[in-house]
Write a protein that holds these residues in place. Structure first.
Motif, PDB file in Angstrom:
ATOM      1  N   SER A  72      28.076  24.865  19.360  1.00 36.45           N
ATOM      2  CA  SER A  72      28.596  26.233  19.335  1.00 36.45           C
ATOM      3  C   SER A  72      29.820  26.212  18.434  1.00 36.45           C
ATOM      4  CB  SER A  72      28.977  26.682  20.745  1.00 36.45           C
ATOM      5  OG  SER A  72      29.989  25.843  21.274  1.00 36.45           O
ATOM      6  N   SER A  73      30.383  27.385  18.161  1.00 35.77           N
ATOM      7  CA  SER A  73      31.569  27.422  17.298  1.00 35.77           C
ATOM      8  C   SER A  73      32.657  26.521  17.891  1.00 35.77           C
ATOM      9  CB  SER A  73      32.069  28.868  17.162  1.00 35.77           C
ATOM     10  OG  SER A  73      32.367  29.405  18.435  1.00 35.77           O
ATOM     11  N   ASN A 102      24.202  28.820  20.578  1.00 36.36           N
ATOM     12  CA  ASN A 102      24.679  27.928  21.647  1.00 36.36           C
ATOM     13  C   ASN A 102      25.915  28.487  22.336  1.00 36.36           C
ATOM     14  OD1 ASN A 102      22.647  25.907  21.289  1.00 36.36           O
ATOM     15  ND2 ASN A 102      23.672  25.395  19.362  1.00 36.36           N
ATOM     16  N   ASP A 103      26.653  29.312  21.611  1.00 31.88           N
ATOM     17  CA  ASP A 103      27.817  29.986  22.206  1.00 31.88           C
ATOM     18  C   ASP A 103      27.366  30.847  23.385  1.00 31.88           C
ATOM     19  OD1 ASP A 103      27.979  29.622  19.205  1.00 31.88           O
ATOM     20  OD2 ASP A 103      30.111  29.938  19.663  1.00 31.88           O
ATOM     21  N   ASP A 110      28.802  23.166  28.757  1.00 30.14           N
ATOM     22  CA  ASP A 110      29.479  22.329  27.745  1.00 30.14           C
ATOM     23  C   ASP A 110      29.465  22.981  26.350  1.00 30.14           C
ATOM     24  OD1 ASP A 110      26.730  22.009  27.909  1.00 30.14           O
ATOM     25  OD2 ASP A 110      26.765  19.963  27.100  1.00 30.14           O
ATOM     26  N   ARG A 111      28.570  23.944  26.135  1.00 31.27           N
ATOM     27  CA  ARG A 111      28.516  24.631  24.839  1.00 31.27           C
ATOM     28  C   ARG A 111      29.081  26.047  24.913  1.00 31.27           C
ATOM     29  NH1 ARG A 111      22.080  23.684  23.545  1.00 31.27           N
ATOM     30  NH2 ARG A 111      22.178  21.426  23.714  1.00 31.27           N
ATOM     31  N   ASP A 117      36.297  34.965  23.743  1.00 32.34           N
ATOM     32  CA  ASP A 117      36.903  33.915  22.910  1.00 32.34           C
ATOM     33  C   ASP A 117      36.172  33.715  21.578  1.00 32.34           C
ATOM     34  OD1 ASP A 117      38.697  33.416  24.940  1.00 32.34           O
ATOM     35  OD2 ASP A 117      37.373  31.932  25.896  1.00 32.34           O
ATOM     36  N   PHE A 118      34.948  34.239  21.505  1.00 34.21           N
ATOM     37  CA  PHE A 118      34.104  33.974  20.320  1.00 34.21           C
ATOM     38  C   PHE A 118      34.779  34.392  19.001  1.00 34.21           C
ATOM     39  CE2 PHE A 118      30.467  35.208  17.522  1.00 34.21           C
ATOM     40  CZ  PHE A 118      29.884  33.954  17.373  1.00 34.21           C
TER      41      PHE A 118
END
Ligand code: GCU
Length: 610
Positions: A72-73, A102-103, A110-111, A117-118
């Motif tokens: 993810s990011s 995955n975000d 965990d991802r 927050d993105f």
């Protein structure tokens, strides 16, 4: 932006000097498993970052793919992967960012990234790129292959697309809306072909279809096969071009960099795929638009009908396999036909010669100009840029077309006329370049046809479609004209496709002409290439142009037909527009294409590519 690029662009702007661009930039790609590069042993699984390079002139743009599955990011940053990119990158390079899948993955804490927050994580990519002097492009995550778009609908709405767009807008950088583009492609273009996206673009493979998957694999929603990735890389290029045309929110630096990048996108060709059956009801690869040298797969999955082989437009067999993969596209528009038992015989299809295409261009080369398609100079008609019809175009030999180039009815102009196949939707396509945009150009079409009922056609010119009525002319040797009004043209290269709408096909088409200057068959622009190869692949050979000049006017021999045509041409070219405006039928367009564009882009592109 690299100082030398800045200098280069400024030099072009202010002095018009032809400066050769001898350096290249790199696109660094970051993202997840839908983007990453895969090893051979999982082929055909492919990420879009793996094939993006095929769309760019390799002497000017390289691609370095750092995307990795499961990231993810947030985790990409936490693992120091962006730092690695920053260490490798140079000022003036590009950073392409796609995150979101995955975000949004609620099942993996965990991802997972909380949506609030993105935007902050995406901004970190933008800030790092900016600090390095890179040009950042944000790409919304492509739609997963499902009945809905997980990013914008449903209970657990995670608007990765909207959030990335906001970050892009705030920073005045390009936003590539891969999410919407892919959503529309699956739900519009491929809507009526059930299973196509799942089985031909995503990775649902049946037993034994590919050697790496003897037992098959069922991954029809998330990961691409090579053709899916190629299609998505193609969408990304279209979106980059679209940003340049219509994103009014770009900073001056972002726009200059994007102009350079778009000018390095390679010319794309139409790869038409069809069968020889009128009632085929299985799956078949759809028509694609790829540059030369790109990986291509042809597939059929019949439904009871017996497949024999794949043939090209010269009727040469290319493969006996229902899945023919691992070949590279040619530098021309091309048609492939899946031949089935009981279907019609293979008929050759007229097509243009291959463009000059250098598989391994020297790193010092400045790239191929967009208008360098090789075309027989005999097809380049001279309107002398004056008179009512300064831009005449010989229609006898399309780049791609169902039908033949003929010369057996006198009175034609140029090298002959095109006799389109007698079917309801036969097409012929021509590559045209226009040096200016227009919203109301007039197009004259010269044709003949002996019959009783109209043979109406559709003319697709650039992005507009025009219905054109063709009443009988009385005989195949009596040529007449009809007119299309209010034609919209964007400057640069476009395709002109004529399509029959009647079972009996269309009339014989001799030539068309535009009432504005600077429209010609791509490759016919100044300076003309006089030494290029012959284009035609017709069943009947056009009359050699040389013999025409030697014949006295009015002679009854074959070449007298061109003398009649020439006389007619000379008259038309000198005729006032008033006379022509009084003639002809008006054909109104329902053209919704935005036409406020491109003079600027054209100048940029021309200067950067030459
Ligand atoms: C005839 C004629 C062709 C024409 C064809 C048609 O064969 O000679 O030039 O194209 O009819 O009906 O389209």
């Amino acid at each position: 932006m690299k100082p030398f690029i800045k200098f280069f662009l400024l030099a072009l702007l202010f002095t018009g000097l032809a400066v050769s661009d001898s350096t290249s930039v790199t696109i660094y790609v970051v993202g997840d498993s839908t983007v990453m590069t895969y090893v051979e042993k999982v082929y055909p699984q492919t990420g879009w970052g793996q094939v993006l390079e095929y769309f760019f002139d390799a002497s000017r743009v390289k691609v370095s793919n750092h995307a990795l599955g499961g990231r993810s990011s947030r985790t990409f940053l936490a693992e120091g992967r962006l730092d690695a990119v920053m260490n490798a990158a140079q000022k003036g390079d590009f950073l392409f960012v796609q995150f979101g899948h995955n975000d949004r993955d609620y099942s993996h804490t965990d991802r997972y990234v909380d949506p609030k927050d993105f935007p902050g994580y995406i901004q970190q990519f933008v800030d790092a790129g900016k600090a390095k002097g890179m040009n950042v492009v944000l790409i919304s995550p492509m739609n997963l292959n499902g009945s809905r778009n997980v990013f914008s609908t449903g209970d657990k709405n995670y608007d990765a697309r909207g959030m990335m767009q906001t970050v892009a807008n705030n920073n005045k950088i390009p936003f590539v809306d891969l999410n919407m583009k892919s959503y529309n492609t699956y739900n519009t273009t491929y809507k009526n072909i059930p299973d196509y996206v799942t089985r031909y673009l995503y990775k649902k493979l049946e037993k034994g279809e590919y050697p790496n998957y003897p037992d098959g694999v069922s991954d029809g929603t998330t990961h691409f096969q090579e053709m899916g990735s190629m299609g998505h890389a193609q969408m990304i290029c279209e979106e980059l071009e679209e940003n340049l045309r219509s994103n009014t929110n770009l900073s001056a630096d972002a726009k200059a960099a994007l102009t350079m990048l778009v000018s390095a996108i390679k010319k794309r060709y139409t790869i038409k795929v069809q069968t020889n059956l009128s009632n085929y009801n299985g799956l078949i690869t759809q028509t694609q638009y790829f540059p030369a040298g790109a990986p291509m797969t042809l597939r059929v999955t019949p439904n009871g009908q017996t497949f024999e082989k794949w043939v090209d437009d010269d009727c040469n067999e290319v493969s006996k396999n229902m899945i023919y993969y691992g070949f590279k596209t040619k530098a021309r528009d091309i048609t492939y036909t899946a031949m089935f038992q009981g279907g019609s015989e293979c008929k050759k299809i007229a097509h243009g010669a291959e463009d000059q295409y250098d598989e391994n261009p020297m790193s010092s080369s400045s790239g191929t100009p967009a208008s360098s398609a090789s075309i027989d100079a005999k097809l380049c008609m001279d309107g002398s840029d004056k008179g009512a019809w300064p831009s005449p175009i010989d229609m006898s030999q399309p780049e791609m077309g169902e039908g033949t180039t003929d010369t057996d009815h006198e009175g034609y102009t140029g090298q002959g006329f095109f006799n389109i196949s007698n079917n309801a939707s036969s097409t012929a396509t021509y590559n045209i370049t226009s040096e200016q945009s227009a919203s109301n150009a007039r197009v004259m079409v010269r044709y003949s046809f002996d019959g009783t009922e109209n043979r109406d056609m559709k003319f697709k010119i650039d992005y507009g479609t025009y219905d054109v009525a063709f009443p009988p002319t009385g005989s195949w040797t009596k040529w007449d004209t009809v007119y299309i009004d209010d034609v919209m043209l964007d400057a640069l290269d476009f395709k002109l496709t004529i399509e029959s709408t009647m079972e009996k096909g269309g009339p014989n088409i001799d030539m068309i002409a535009f009432d504005i200057k600077g429209v010609y068959r791509t490759g016919c622009g100044v300076p003309r290439k006089q030494d290029s190869v012959v284009v035609a692949d017709s069943t009947k050979k056009p009359a050699p142009a040389d013999s025409v000049k030697k014949e006295p006017k009015g002679s009854k021999s074959d070449s007298s037909s061109t003398a009649i045509g020439h006389k007619w041409m000379a008259e038309q070219m000198g005729t006032s527009s008033a006379k022509f405006n009084a003639l002809g039928q008006k054909v109104r367009s329902e053209n919704s294409r935005r036409h406020e564009v491109n003079r600027k882009t054209f100048l940029w592109r021309k200067s950067v590519t030459r």
